[in-house]
Design an enzyme around this catalytic site. Structure first.
Site, PDB file in Angstrom:
ATOM      1  N   ASN A  86      49.351  41.298  38.090  1.00 30.41           N
ATOM      2  CA  ASN A  86      48.516  40.335  37.384  1.00 30.41           C
ATOM      3  C   ASN A  86      47.127  40.183  37.981  1.00 30.41           C
ATOM      4  O   ASN A  86      46.181  39.830  37.275  1.00 30.41           O
ATOM      5  CB  ASN A  86      49.234  38.971  37.383  1.00 30.41           C
ATOM      6  N   TYR A 152      35.457  46.249  33.885  1.00 36.18           N
ATOM      7  CA  TYR A 152      36.698  45.523  33.619  1.00 36.18           C
ATOM      8  C   TYR A 152      37.436  46.152  32.438  1.00 36.18           C
ATOM      9  O   TYR A 152      38.649  46.396  32.507  1.00 36.18           O
ATOM     10  CB  TYR A 152      36.372  44.060  33.346  1.00 36.18           C
ATOM     11  N   ALA A 155      38.969  49.498  33.469  1.00 33.04           N
ATOM     12  CA  ALA A 155      40.162  49.352  34.300  1.00 33.04           C
ATOM     13  C   ALA A 155      41.362  48.933  33.474  1.00 33.04           C
ATOM     14  O   ALA A 155      42.469  49.464  33.635  1.00 33.04           O
ATOM     15  CB  ALA A 155      39.887  48.335  35.406  1.00 33.04           C
TER      16      ALA A 155
END
Length: 246
Positions: A86, A152, A155
């Site tokens: 997470n 981001y 990824a």
């Protein structure tokens, strides 16, 4: 609510927001929690809450990119049955050409490479036991793109390939691997990192008309971690309120 009794779940980024909610949901299903985050104070607070409800939790503070954290995990007595990747970081918002290379590297290392390495770390014991759950927390940014957050988005898109590839490799061992894709979720971090105009735009593009909640993401993760989800693997599961449909 004890279907995960006897199982040990490791959750990264477990000190706040979605990670803390996931930890609580898994604990309430009977799992023992290993809570990982950079700040010991935060994960100890989550661990104390879990213990107050009569469940078990231990805290491992550290950077998920560091070899030292893997050394600490190797000392955990019980094998990890459930891994929830997470933890995530953002780069500064802005055009790709304006983002410092070290920021880009940090996002890729935390959001993608660490998830791959943690998965690599837990798989041998899962395969040996004939049971395991690997669950990644992605983002609709990985599917739809994100202006001002190219690193981001990149990824998170990489987690899709990781999910499908691992699922294909380990399914015959009783191990599943899935990706939960939240949309905008109302957490302290999104309030801090995402400007009000962007939050309003994302909410307007969401058919349910509101951001998601950490508990909604956590409930989905808890189901995927359960024996009831044993035939679900390699799935990219949006939990995003329908963002992108319109």
């Amino acid at each position: 609510m004890t279907e995960l009794a006897g199982k040990t779940a490791l959750v990264t980024g477990a000190g706040t927001g979605i990670g803390a909610a996931i930890a609580m949901h898994l604990a309430r299903q009977g799992a023992e929690l290993v809570l990982v985050a950079r700040t010991m104070q935060r994960i100890e607070a989550v661990g104390e809450q879990i213990r107050k409800e009569g469940f078990r939790a231990q805290a491992l503070a550290g950077d998920i990119r560091s070899p030292e954290l893997f050394e600490h995990m190797a000392k955990v007595k019980q094998p990890i049955d459930i891994l929830v990747n997470n933890a995530a970081v953002f780069a500064t918002y802005g055009p790709l050409e304006d983002i410092a290379p070290e920021e880009i590297q940090a996002v890729l290392d935390v959001d993608l490479v660490a998830a791959l390495r943690l998965t690599q770390f837990v798989l041998p014991a899962m395969k040996s036991a004939g049971w395991g759950r690997v669950i990644h927390i992605g983002s609709v940014a990985g599917r739809l793109g994100a202006v001002g957050q190219v690193a981001y988005s990149t990824a998170k898109a990489g987690l899709e390939g990781l999910t499908r590839s691992v699922a294909a490799e380990v399914g015959r061992y009783g191990v599943t691997c899935n990706l939960v894709e939240p949309g905008l979720v109302e957490t302290a971090r999104t309030l801090e990192k995402i400007d009000p105009a962007t939050r309003a735009h994302l909410t307007a593009a969401t058919p349910i008309g509101r951001p998601g909640t950490p508990d909604e993401i956590a409930a989905t993760v808890a189901f995927l971690a359960s024996p009831r989800a044993s035939a679900i693997t390699g799935v990219i599961l949006p939990v995003d309120g329908g963002v992108g449909l319109r």
